[in-house]
Design an enzyme around this catalytic site. Structure first.
Site, PDB file in Angstrom:
ATOM      1  N   ASP A  13       0.718  -1.654  -0.481  1.00  0.00           N
ATOM      2  CA  ASP A  13       0.514  -0.150   0.382  1.00  0.00           C
ATOM      3  C   ASP A  13       1.148   1.240  -0.198  1.00  0.00           C
ATOM      4  O   ASP A  13       0.403   2.512   0.812  1.00  0.00           O
ATOM      5  CB  ASP A  13      -1.536   0.120   1.044  1.00  0.00           C
ATOM      6  CG  ASP A  13      -2.222  -1.361   1.327  1.00  0.00           C
ATOM      7  OD1 ASP A  13      -2.455  -1.774   0.530  1.00  0.00           O
ATOM      8  OD2 ASP A  13      -1.871  -1.811   2.452  1.00  0.00           O
ATOM      9  N   LYS A  16       1.481   2.076  -5.019  1.00  0.00           N
ATOM     10  CA  LYS A  16       2.289   1.707  -6.349  1.00  0.00           C
ATOM     11  C   LYS A  16       1.364   2.014  -7.688  1.00  0.00           C
ATOM     12  O   LYS A  16       1.289   1.964  -8.935  1.00  0.00           O
ATOM     13  CB  LYS A  16       2.585  -0.163  -6.214  1.00  0.00           C
ATOM     14  CG  LYS A  16       3.508  -0.170  -5.430  1.00  0.00           C
ATOM     15  CD  LYS A  16       3.765  -1.673  -5.175  1.00  0.00           C
ATOM     16  CE  LYS A  16       3.016  -2.179  -4.863  1.00  0.00           C
ATOM     17  NZ  LYS A  16       2.458  -2.167  -3.825  1.00  0.00           N
ATOM     18  N   GLY A  40      -4.000  -3.986  -4.377  1.00  0.00           N
ATOM     19  CA  GLY A  40      -5.495  -3.505  -4.547  1.00  0.00           C
ATOM     20  C   GLY A  40      -4.641  -1.409  -4.810  1.00  0.00           C
ATOM     21  O   GLY A  40      -3.975  -1.578  -3.945  1.00  0.00           O
ATOM     22  N   HIS A  41      -4.903  -1.272  -6.556  1.00  0.00           N
ATOM     23  CA  HIS A  41      -4.506  -0.198  -6.543  1.00  0.00           C
ATOM     24  C   HIS A  41      -4.902   0.384  -6.643  1.00  0.00           C
ATOM     25  O   HIS A  41      -6.550   0.692  -7.592  1.00  0.00           O
ATOM     26  CB  HIS A  41      -3.487  -0.496  -7.725  1.00  0.00           C
ATOM     27  CG  HIS A  41      -2.257  -1.079  -7.893  1.00  0.00           C
ATOM     28  ND1 HIS A  41      -1.059  -2.196  -8.051  1.00  0.00           N
ATOM     29  CD2 HIS A  41      -1.715  -1.405  -6.867  1.00  0.00           C
ATOM     30  CE1 HIS A  41      -0.587  -2.096  -8.064  1.00  0.00           C
ATOM     31  NE2 HIS A  41      -0.508  -2.679  -6.693  1.00  0.00           N
ATOM     32  N   GLN A 222       1.736  -5.841  -3.436  1.00  0.00           N
ATOM     33  CA  GLN A 222       2.272  -5.911  -1.829  1.00  0.00           C
ATOM     34  C   GLN A 222       3.877  -4.846  -1.766  1.00  0.00           C
ATOM     35  O   GLN A 222       3.937  -4.259  -2.462  1.00  0.00           O
ATOM     36  CB  GLN A 222       2.276  -7.609  -1.991  1.00  0.00           C
ATOM     37  CG  GLN A 222       1.220  -8.239  -1.855  1.00  0.00           C
ATOM     38  CD  GLN A 222       0.672  -8.535  -2.482  1.00  0.00           C
ATOM     39  OE1 GLN A 222       1.230  -9.311  -3.779  1.00  0.00           O
ATOM     40  NE2 GLN A 222      -0.658  -8.616  -3.255  1.00  0.00           N
TER      41      GLN A 222
HETATM   42  P1  IMP Z   1      -2.645 -12.762   1.289  1.00  0.00           P
HETATM   43  O1  IMP Z   1      -1.464 -12.330   0.565  1.00  0.00           O
HETATM   44  O2  IMP Z   1      -4.818 -12.327   1.426  1.00  0.00           O
HETATM   45  O3  IMP Z   1      -2.640 -14.680   1.927  1.00  0.00           O
HETATM   46  O4  IMP Z   1      -2.500 -12.084   3.138  1.00  0.00           O
HETATM   47  C1  IMP Z   1      -1.349 -12.219   3.484  1.00  0.00           C
HETATM   48  C2  IMP Z   1      -0.899 -10.729   4.463  1.00  0.00           C
HETATM   49  O5  IMP Z   1      -0.607  -9.857   3.171  1.00  0.00           O
HETATM   50  C3  IMP Z   1      -1.697 -10.159   5.407  1.00  0.00           C
HETATM   51  O6  IMP Z   1      -1.526  -9.945   6.312  1.00  0.00           O
HETATM   52  C4  IMP Z   1      -2.329  -9.186   4.520  1.00  0.00           C
HETATM   53  O7  IMP Z   1      -3.364  -8.110   4.744  1.00  0.00           O
HETATM   54  C5  IMP Z   1      -1.025  -8.728   3.439  1.00  0.00           C
HETATM   55  N1  IMP Z   1      -1.662  -8.251   1.807  1.00  0.00           N
HETATM   56  C6  IMP Z   1      -1.624  -8.973   0.604  1.00  0.00           C
HETATM   57  N2  IMP Z   1      -2.074  -8.453   0.110  1.00  0.00           N
HETATM   58  C7  IMP Z   1      -1.453  -6.475   0.577  1.00  0.00           C
HETATM   59  C8  IMP Z   1      -1.598  -6.185  -0.476  1.00  0.00           C
HETATM   60  O8  IMP Z   1      -1.859  -5.277  -1.815  1.00  0.00           O
HETATM   61  N3  IMP Z   1      -1.647  -4.944   0.481  1.00  0.00           N
HETATM   62  C9  IMP Z   1      -1.339  -4.253   1.692  1.00  0.00           C
HETATM   63  N4  IMP Z   1      -0.918  -5.800   2.328  1.00  0.00           N
HETATM   64  C10 IMP Z   1      -1.740  -7.407   1.399  1.00  0.00           C
END
Ligand code: IMP
Length: 426
Positions: A13, A16, A40-41, A222
């Site tokens: 977040d 990007k 989520g962009h 991420q």
């Molecule tokens: P998952 O990717 O859904 O398996 O989540 C694993 C961890 O990564 C969790 O703490 C999510 O909140 C975090 N996470 C996954 N995608 C994002 C992102 O795009 N931004 C911020 N955190 C993310």
């Protein structure tokens, strides 16, 4: 530089979407190489905010070819929803290619993701619940289905019948209902037909683009601290957001990327569970969260927020080699008299200059702060570095001194125009 990568340097977040959109106007191709609709962009385009999940951020520009590469995991229905959303907003003329080697997020991956989180109780990861982990698990255990499989009727039948036996056994373990083979098979065939125009060998396409000296932008998803290998494991995602993983995840030569820009927020945020040494609580956290609109693009969860952590940034620098960064959301910091910068950690009463590798040590870390003066002026309309308040410039210089990064871009608002360029890159 014809091949540029963008990488988040914190816990995701970092903005990007905005920076990719900024560079996308100069790119021929924009590539997503890992993750899925957990990302989520948000992009503000002609005053309208678009929340993209799986689609690359170049999708709003009709001259850009957008690639979802082999390292990604794709939820076909959610991707089709995103495409529909674009079309409903008048974005009809887009170019999209999806790797036939990308993994499919199946409905049972989502069930298993949620069930595992419940079973973990207090130790839950705080996932986005989009089935990302279980999908990558199946990839590694060779039980996954790939986008290309959707186009091969007979092979899909064979493959699904083999894997579904095992997946239904796993669902049973969590007391979840099994999937009916025929219903799932037919729905996959239908989704495959809708996605057929986009599915191709994207590695072949990208290598052709490299030969033709096309400008390619690799958009990160991420952030580095969520890397499966180098992040705060197990509180991470299931792929590597580091730029060093891009060649593998996109099927291009290891040395093809010319430059990487790291993205760093002027503070820190984190969604989900896990260590966060410089985390803030109380009124100051609420103010920072509200000023930075720190609510998840995908899950709408309020994000945890904290001061900038330069020890964490030095760690990410050491595992990636990134030398320059875009400093995002600097305008958010125009609210306080003093700003703390985390300059190192104390672990069990001793100063340390590294990022511990075990989660229990990471949880025991105490941040060491340095305090700098802030500024209260609104900087959201500043377009030249020289016009920033003196204390904002000092903050930037201090970040550069502490991390060794060169700040080449400064973002002072969500719009494309609210960007200060100190050094032209792409
Ligand atoms: P998952 O990717 O859904 O398996 O989540 C694993 C961890 O990564 C969790 O703490 C999510 O909140 C975090 N996470 C996954 N995608 C994002 C992102 O795009 N931004 C911020 N955190 C993310």
């Amino acid at each position: 530089m014809p091949l540029l990568a963008i990488q988040g340097c914190q816990w995701g977040d970092e903005g990007k979407g905005k920076i990719t959109d900024y560079f996308a106007s100069k790119a021929d191709v924009v590539v997503r190489s890992q993750g899925g609709n957990n990302a989520g962009h948000s992009i503000v385009h002609h005053g309208k905010r678009f929340a993209l999940r799986s689609l690359p951020s170049g999708i709003l520009s009709s001259k850009v070819t957008n690639v979802i590469a082999n390292g990604c995991v794709v939820n076909p229905s959610s991707l089709l929803e995103e495409i529909k959303g674009l079309q409903e907003n008048g974005i009809k003329d887009f170019k999209l290619l999806i790797s036939s080697r990308a993994q499919i997020i199946m409905p049972y991956h989502i069930d298993l993701d949620k069930a595992k989180e419940i079973a973990l109780g207090n130790s839950k990861i705080g996932t986005t619940g989009r089935g990302i982990g279980p999908c990558y698990e199946d990839k590694a255990s060779r039980l996954g289905l790939r986008l290309g499989d959707l186009l091969e009727k007979d092979y899909l039948r064979e493959r699904l019948s083999e894997t579904l036996i095992i997946k239904n056994m796993q669902l049973k373990m969590y007391n979840l209902p099994p999937y009916d083979f025929e219903t799932l098979y037919q729905s996959l065939l239908e989704l495959g037909e809708k996605l057929r125009p986009y599915i191709t060998d994207t590695s072949y396409f990208l290598n052709k683009c490299i030969k033709e000296k096309k400008k390619i932008l690799f958009e990160g998803a991420q952030g580095g601290m969520l890397c499966l290998d180098h992040g705060t494991y197990p509180y991470v995602t299931s792929s590597s957001p580091l730029a060093t993983a891009i060649p593998l995840n996109a099927g291009i030569p290891f040395n093809a990327i010319d430059d990487v820009v790291g993205l760093v927020k002027a503070y820190t945020s984190r969604v989900g569970e896990g260590p966060f040494p410089s985390e803030l609580f109380g009124d100051i956290a609420t103010t920072l969260r509200d000023r930075g609109h720190e609510y998840g693009t995908v899950t709408k969860r309020p994000r945890r927020v904290g001061w900038l952590d330069t020890q964490e940034l030095k760690y990410i620098k050491s595992v990636t080699g990134i030398t320059h960064i875009a400093l995002m959301l600097l305008d958010v910091m125009s609210f306080t008299d003093k700003i703390n910068i985390c300059i190192g950690y104390e672990l069990d009463g001793k100063k340390i200059d590294y990022m511990p590798s075990t989660i229990s040590e990471c949880e025991r870390i105490k941040p060491i702060y340095e305090q700098v003066d802030s500024w209260k002026e609104d900087i959201s309309n500043v377009t030249r570095y020289e016009d920033l308040p003196i204390n904002a410039k000092k903050y930037i210089q201090e970040i550069e001194r502490l991390t060794g990064f060169e700040v080449c871009i400064i973002s002072v608002g969500p719009d494309k125009d609210q960007t200060i360029i100190r050094k032209e890159i792409f």
